[in-house]
Structure formats: C-alpha cells, structure tokens
Design a protein around this motif. Structure first.
Motif, short mmCIF file in Angstrom:
data_model
loop_
_atom_site.label_atom_id
_atom_site.label_comp_id
_atom_site.label_asym_id
_atom_site.label_seq_id
_atom_site.Cartn_x
_atom_site.Cartn_y
_atom_site.Cartn_z
N GLU A 1 0.99 -1.01 0.01
CA GLU A 1 0.09 0.21 0.33
C GLU A 1 0.52 1.20 0.11
O GLU A 1 0.35 2.41 -0.75
CB GLU A 1 -0.96 -0.12 1.14
CG GLU A 1 -1.95 1.32 0.91
CD GLU A 1 -2.54 1.14 2.72
OE1 GLU A 1 -3.48 1.93 2.60
OE2 GLU A 1 -2.86 0.16 2.92
N GLU A 2 2.20 1.02 0.61
CA GLU A 2 2.76 2.10 0.67
C GLU A 2 3.52 3.01 -0.22
O GLU A 2 3.46 4.25 -0.41
CB GLU A 2 4.03 2.09 1.75
CG GLU A 2 4.77 1.54 1.27
CD GLU A 2 4.60 -0.47 1.95
OE1 GLU A 2 5.55 -0.71 2.83
OE2 GLU A 2 3.51 -0.14 2.40
N TYR A 3 3.15 1.54 -1.48
CA TYR A 3 3.83 1.97 -3.06
C TYR A 3 2.68 2.35 -3.75
O TYR A 3 2.83 3.29 -4.89
CB TYR A 3 4.94 1.21 -2.94
CG TYR A 3 6.21 0.95 -2.80
CD1 TYR A 3 7.27 1.20 -2.11
CD2 TYR A 3 6.09 -0.07 -1.68
CE1 TYR A 3 8.18 1.69 -1.17
CE2 TYR A 3 7.13 -0.17 -0.47
CZ TYR A 3 7.99 0.65 -0.55
OH TYR A 3 9.86 0.55 0.00
N GLN A 4 2.07 2.07 -3.66
CA GLN A 4 0.61 2.83 -4.74
C GLN A 4 0.10 4.28 -5.28
O GLN A 4 1.03 4.85 -4.16
CB GLN A 4 -0.85 1.81 -3.30
CG GLN A 4 -0.97 0.33 -3.15
CD GLN A 4 -1.55 -0.20 -3.53
OE1 GLN A 4 -3.23 0.42 -2.87
NE2 GLN A 4 -1.76 -1.08 -2.76
N LEU A 5 0.78 4.34 -6.15
CA LEU A 5 -0.42 5.78 -6.11
C LEU A 5 -0.74 6.07 -7.52
O LEU A 5 -1.03 4.94 -8.37
CB LEU A 5 0.89 6.56 -6.40
CG LEU A 5 2.30 6.42 -7.81
CD1 LEU A 5 3.41 7.05 -8.43
CD2 LEU A 5 2.65 4.99 -8.04
N ASN A 6 -1.63 7.24 -7.82
CA ASN A 6 -1.93 7.68 -8.98
C ASN A 6 -1.49 7.74 -10.59
O ASN A 6 -0.73 8.32 -10.95
CB ASN A 6 -2.63 8.80 -9.07
CG ASN A 6 -4.03 8.19 -8.19
OD1 ASN A 6 -4.28 7.72 -7.05
ND2 ASN A 6 -4.74 9.68 -7.44
N SER A 7 -1.39 6.62 -11.24
CA SER A 7 -0.31 6.25 -12.13
C SER A 7 -0.50 6.71 -13.33
O SER A 7 -1.15 6.80 -14.35
CB SER A 7 0.46 5.09 -12.66
OG SER A 7 0.82 4.20 -11.34
N ILE A 8 -0.26 8.07 -13.57
CA ILE A 8 -0.18 8.79 -14.39
C ILE A 8 0.65 8.62 -15.95
O ILE A 8 0.24 8.98 -17.02
CB ILE A 8 -0.04 10.54 -14.21
CG1 ILE A 8 -1.14 11.12 -12.77
CG2 ILE A 8 -0.66 11.21 -15.54
CD1 ILE A 8 -2.45 10.31 -12.98
N HIS A 9 2.09 8.44 -15.42
CA HIS A 9 2.96 8.41 -16.05
C HIS A 9 3.95 6.88 -16.80
O HIS A 9 3.91 6.21 -15.21
CB HIS A 9 4.16 8.98 -16.19
CG HIS A 9 3.58 10.49 -16.40
ND1 HIS A 9 3.51 11.41 -17.40
CD2 HIS A 9 3.17 12.07 -15.80
CE1 HIS A 9 2.88 12.21 -17.90
NE2 HIS A 9 2.39 12.41 -15.91
N ALA A 10 3.96 6.20 -17.08
CA ALA A 10 4.64 4.73 -16.88
C ALA A 10 5.97 4.70 -18.37
O ALA A 10 5.72 4.94 -19.12
CB ALA A 10 3.95 3.90 -16.86
N ALA A 11 7.75 4.11 -17.70
CA ALA A 11 8.44 4.72 -18.97
C ALA A 11 9.31 3.54 -17.86
O ALA A 11 9.18 2.91 -16.97
CB ALA A 11 8.79 5.62 -18.62
N LEU A 12 9.41 2.32 -18.72
CA LEU A 12 10.73 1.15 -18.38
C LEU A 12 12.04 1.97 -18.83
O LEU A 12 12.30 2.30 -19.73
CB LEU A 12 10.12 -0.45 -20.09
CG LEU A 12 11.22 -1.30 -19.67
CD1 LEU A 12 11.21 -1.93 -18.36
CD2 LEU A 12 10.54 -2.03 -21.02
N LEU A 13 12.64 1.22 -17.91
CA LEU A 13 13.83 2.01 -17.83
C LEU A 13 15.62 1.08 -18.20
O LEU A 13 14.69 -0.92 -18.38
CB LEU A 13 14.41 2.12 -16.55
CG LEU A 13 13.58 3.63 -16.11
CD1 LEU A 13 14.32 4.16 -14.30
CD2 LEU A 13 13.57 4.80 -16.65
#
Length: 652
Positions: free
Chosen positions: A62-74
């Motif tokens: 839960e502490e890492y969950q967020l509203n993912s607006i952007h996603a990028a693979l590094l």
C-alpha cells in the motif's frame, strides 16, 4: 391411521422449504455467483491460457501505490511510475508529489523523491538511457461556479537593460482604479535588450550612437485579491507592482487585456529533469522556454528531443512555439513552429520526418490541428494525408508504428469526440508511409466504439490491445473489460483473455523485458452507472501473460550473455543454448507512455546468423529507424515464443 411426520421430518421439510424459498428469491444472485465461479474455473485452465493468456493483480504494498499518470520502462529493467500530484487537488496544495520505482524481476519497490508536480508532463527516452521529464502542473483548473475571483494572463514587462527581476508567487499588481491582483507562481523577467544604432550623415560622418531598448516580457496568471465582480475588466491597462520603488517601479509593470470569471484551465510549468536510472533520482536540467502541461516529447534521429504543444502558464494551448532539447548541452532551443492539440501522437519515420495520425488527448479546438499528415521538420512543411474516417473522433485514440518498423505502417485505433463528447468510434485505420501517395485505409473494426484503448507491441509482431471505455472517462459504467490481439500480417483481431480491472482516462500499458504486459491507472469520472457517485483513481496494477508464455511452460528460447554495445558493423553476438530454435530477432525500444500516447515504442526486425552456441544480430544503420538509445533484444522461435530480453545500447 393417519400419517403424521415425525418432529424430525417436519424440521427437515421446513428446512428444505426454506432453502427452496431462499433459492427462488435469490435465483439471479445465485446464478451470477455460479457463472462467476465457472468463469474463474474456465480461465484458470491450461488450455484456456494457451489460447487467450492470463491476468494477475500485482501484489503491491500500500505504501508504494499511487495514481499512475505516467509509466516508463528504464534500461535497468525497472519501471518508473509517476503520479506527481496525481490529479488530486489536495495533494497539489500540500506539495505532495509521488514517484514509485518498480522492479518486475523481484517485485521490489522504491519511493523516489519527486521535486516538481510532474502530473501531465511529457517524457522521452534519451540516448544515454536517462528519461527526460519536462512540464507538469503549475495550477489546477477552476471551473463554473467555483471561479470566485477574476483572473487571467498578465504580461510583465521589464525595461531595465541592466538587470533581471524575480517576482515571487503572491506579488501584487495594482490597476489604475486601485484593484489588486496577485500572481500564482514565481516568475523571472529577463533584462531588457539594449541595441546600439549607428547612423551616418550624408558626408559619411558618424553621428552619435542611438540606444534602443526593447523591454523583456514574460506571462503569468494573476487572480483578483477580492472575490466578486470588482476584479472584472475587459479594458487593456497598465498595472504597477506593489512594493517596487524608484527606477524598479518605473521599469517593471504589468499589462493585461482581459481579467474575467470564466473557466480557468490547468496551467503548465517550464521545469525539466532527467531521471537517472543508475542513481535512481531526478536531476535538474535547464527549464524549457515555454511552460507546458500535456506536451508530447518525441526523440529525433539525432538524439535531440522535440517538445510539442501543451497548455502554457496561463492555461492556453501553445500556438506552436515548439522547442528542442539537446541532451549533450542540457539546454533548450527554438524548434520548428507548428500547432497541434495537446498530447499529439508523433512518430519518427523515414528521413527523420514525423507522422501525425491525428491521435491526441485533451485540449484544443475541434477545427484546428485535427488532420493527419507528415511533418518535415527541416522544411517545416506539413503534408496532409487523406482517407481517415471519423476524423472528428481522434481524441483519446490509440496509435502506433506497426511492427516491424521497417514496414513504415502506422495504425490508429478507436478514439472519441473532442472534450467531454459521448462519441466513440470502433474505427481502425492503417497507412503505408512507403507509398508514393500515402493514404489511410480502413482496418478491422474494434468490437465497439472505444476511447483510451492501450496498444502494446509484442516480440512476436502482434499488437496487444486492452481496456478503454465507450464514453468519456468511463461515464455510465462504460469501461470495456475486453482485450484482443491485432495481427499485422492478416490484418485481423483475435480475442485475448478479459482483464478484470476497467481502464479509461489516465491509464497506461507497456511491455516488460520478460515478455509480459503491465497495465496501470484509470481515472473514472463516476463510480456507478447512474453517474451519481464520484469515481476514484484505480491504483491496482494488472499483469497480462500472453499465450506464448503458457504454451510450453518455462521452455522458451534463451538469449544468453552478450555485449552491451554494437560493434563497428552494427552487430552483437549473444550466447544461445539452442541457436537452431531461434527463428527471428527484434530490437524493441522501451515505452514511455501517458494518456494512451506512446511515441517511443517500436520494434525493428534484425538480421540473424547462428553458430553452434551463439546468435549474432545486425541492427540497421538508419537513425530514423533506430534512434539512439537503449533497446531490448528479443529472439523468438517458430511458435512465436520469445526469450527474455537482453539490453543493448545503440549509440549516436
């Protein structure tokens, strides 16, 4: 003798009757429960997974969950999930900006300090493997009755050629009638430009120099200090800066044309950062010249990045003042001028030109910048292409450069009407840019009208499409719990396993190095069919495992160790356990996706040669086909089963 049931039998009969009555009363619910259980059983069967694939919710603390607006693979194999303030006014006001780094290999997570509100920024993969993030949110929108104070754009002038002036957020400007307005952001006005003009008499004698001073100017959003109509004005006027004295008061002032209580849109920022995948932190670089919110950043064949469109510092769609970022100098310069709606899909194609399939997201008038075409950056010309149907429904459409990229075919899928329109289309269309006179042709139709569809290129050259909704932001419970594969060779769709989580606005999907697909986000406007309950942001992450990973269990081609850079001939040799099994190889650029716009992903066919214990791939020497950066190398067998990817750096 009359028959009398025993007390035990009476109780049993009563129990059976009660159960029968309850079953009758709850028949629909019982049937629904049974159907759900059967569906769960069916999709868990090996045969089903081999044909349709499978879904699983990521176990994310839960502490890492967020509203993912952007996603990028590094290129480290980790996924950067960026929320910024996450379309949450309270988090914006509190200065709470979030980023989570996820490692799919061991499902570990890390919180990343986020220095700016990157909500609705732009991003692009840089040649050295860093991720450029530019733009974001300066101010949230205020609409309708919520607009309590007059506001608008003010041009701040500085006539001093000797020094720049910085005005902090909260600086007050006073009108000639005494009404005061306050700035909503820090702003620095450069010093004025001083030019010396030399003139000569008729006899050729030089006259005394004349000095010409041109005032510097920046824009900022201001808002009336007091609520109500007293701050309304439609007349151009000059405004003094409260607190400035002497020469500063003479040199620095504001000019506004119109300050009203009309809707006030989101406003952008100029900030730019590079995310360093090794240090795992944001590193500041020079800010853009223009503020941008909802911009597209696209990597060009020379490794530079073009920033296009976005809402500016006063909430107006940029008129076409695009700019270029040079990753070598970390600075921005003027780019070719051209107008586009926000988040336009722009694909790097042959000759370094950009193709715009008319897919976009967000803001801009319905009659401007909506036609597809080929943009020649050097000549700054735009050649419109014909054939696209439902041209009024390209907003929130999905689009991609089809695999392999050598074919130079672009596809657009679905889309909807401008703004909050209820329109959506099932149209797909394809264009072959190698044709002498390229034009769109109709493709196979989607099962229904679809906005916010996510499309991901897979290593076997198929395209996985998933989610979306029929209506604006899933209105009316219109999320589409369907997924399908598009086959470029047969130009047809086949069904995939249904996702369990609805995805609409602010959703993303990308390919992982192990061949799976990760799907993030969704920001529904409402939570029920009646549109009477506000929606909440979807923070669950769902992973799709394609059929090719279910066919033979863990038996898949293995691409072993190899170099991280190409040799002088554009080749790389990797160890291989069974080279004869390998049929083809693909070089796949990692995604950087937001608002279903992913202009980074592309798959390039590679030449393959084999030895008894290795495989050598050759990368085409064409920067417009293979822009510099880090790529995944996948090999596949005759059944389309891919290896896990190896990373390789294609330099400039």
């Amino acid at each position: 003798m009359a028959y009398r049931p025993s007390k035990r039998l009476k109780k049993t009969a009563l129990g059976v009757g009660a159960v029968g009555l309850l079953a009758a009363l709850n028949a629909p619910a019982a049937l629904s429960f049974a159907e759900e259980k059967y569906h769960d059983y069916k999709i868990a069967q090996p045969g089903y997974k081999k044909q349709y694939g499978s879904w699983k919710i990521l176990d994310m603390p839960e502490e890492y969950q967020l509203n993912s607006i952007h996603a990028a693979l590094l290129h480290t194999g980790k996924v950067l999930l960026v929320a910024g303030s996450g379309n949450n006014q309270k988090q914006f006001d509190a200065g709470t900006f979030e980023t989570t780094l996820w490692d799919p290999k061991d499902n570990s997570f890390k919180k990343i300090e986020t220095p700016e509100d990157f909500f609705c920024a732009g991003h692009a993969q840089l040649p050295d493997g860093r991720l450029l993030v530019a733009g974001g949110t300066a101010r949230y929108e205020v609409l309708g009755d919520a607009v309590e104070r007059a506001g608008g754009g003010m041009r701040i002038k500085n006539e001093s050629p000797d020094k720049a002036v910085t005005l902090k957020k909260g600086t007050r400007f006073r009108s000639p009638t005494g009404v005061e307005y306050v700035t909503q952001a820090d702003v620095t006005v450069p010093k004025a430009k001083r030019e010396f003009e030399v003139t000569y008499s008729k006899k050729g004698v030089m006259k005394p120099w004349k000095t010409k001073v041109t005032a510097a100017e920046v824009r900022v959003f201001v808002e009336a200090v007091k609520e109500g109509p007293s701050g309304l004005t439609t007349q151009a006027a000059q405004y003094e800066v409260v607190g400035l004295k002497g020469k500063d008061a003479d040199n620095v002032y504001g000019i506004a044309q119109k300050l009203t209580t009309k809707d006030q849109d989101f406003q952008g920022i100029k900030a730019a950062y590079e995310f360093d995948p090794k240090a795992e932190k944001y590193v500041p670089v020079d800010p853009m010249k223009k503020a941008r919110w909802y911009p597209t950043l696209v990597t060009l064949d020379d490794g530079k990045v073009l920033a296009v469109s976005g809402l500016d510092e006063v909430g107006v769609v940029d008129p076409g003042d695009n700019e270029l970022y040079d990753p070598k100098t970390k600075k921005w310069s003027k780019g070719p001028t051209r107008y586009f709606p926000t988040y336009p899909a722009l694909f790097l194609t042959k000759g370094g030109k950009l193709f715009y399939p008319a897919a976009n997201a967000g803001y801009g008038p319905a009659d401007k910048g909506r036609e597809p075409g080929i943009w020649d950056l050097e000549k700054n010309t735009f050649e419109k292409v014909p054939g696209l149907t439902d041209i009024n429904q390209t907003e929130t459409a999905s689009s991609l450069l089809l695999p392999p990229a050598q074919d130079q075919k672009v596809m657009i899928l679905g889309g909807g009407g401008v703004g909050e329109s209820t329109k959506s289309t099932a149209r797909t269309a394809l264009i072959d840019l190698k044709d002498e006179n390229p034009a769109f042709e109709e493709g196979p139709r989607l099962p229904q009208g679809t906005r916010y569809l996510n499309s991901v290129i897979l290593p076997d050259d198929s395209v996985f499409t998933t989610g979306g909704s029929r209506d604006y932001r899933g209105r009316g419970a219109s999320d589409i719990l369907k997924a399908q594969f598009y086959d470029p060779e047969s130009n047809s769709f086949t069904p995939a396993a249904d996702p369990t989580v609805g995805r609409n606005y602010h959703s993303e999907a990308l390919l992982l190095p192990d061949g799976r697909v990760a799907v993030f986000g969704s920001d529904p406007l409402f939570a029920n069919k009646q549109n009477s309950k506000l929606g909440t942001f979807e923070q669950r992450v769902e992973i799709y495992t394609p059929p090719y990973l279910h066919k033979n269990g863990d038996d898949r081609p293995v691409l072993g160790d190899g170099p991280q850079e190409l040799d002088q001939h554009g080749r790389a040799t990797f160890e291989a356990e069974d080279p004869e099994r390998i049929e083809q190889a693909r070089l796949m650029r990692p995604s950087a996706v937001t608002h279903v716009t992913d202009v980074e992903q592309r798959s390039i066919a590679l030449k393959v040669s084999k030895s008894k214990d290795s495989v050598t791939v050759t990368v085409p020497d064409d920067k417009a086909l293979v822009p510099p950066g880090w790529y995944m190398v996948f090999v596949t067998d005759s059944e389309g089963t891919p290896s896990e990817a190896q990373w390789i750096h294609v330099k400039q």
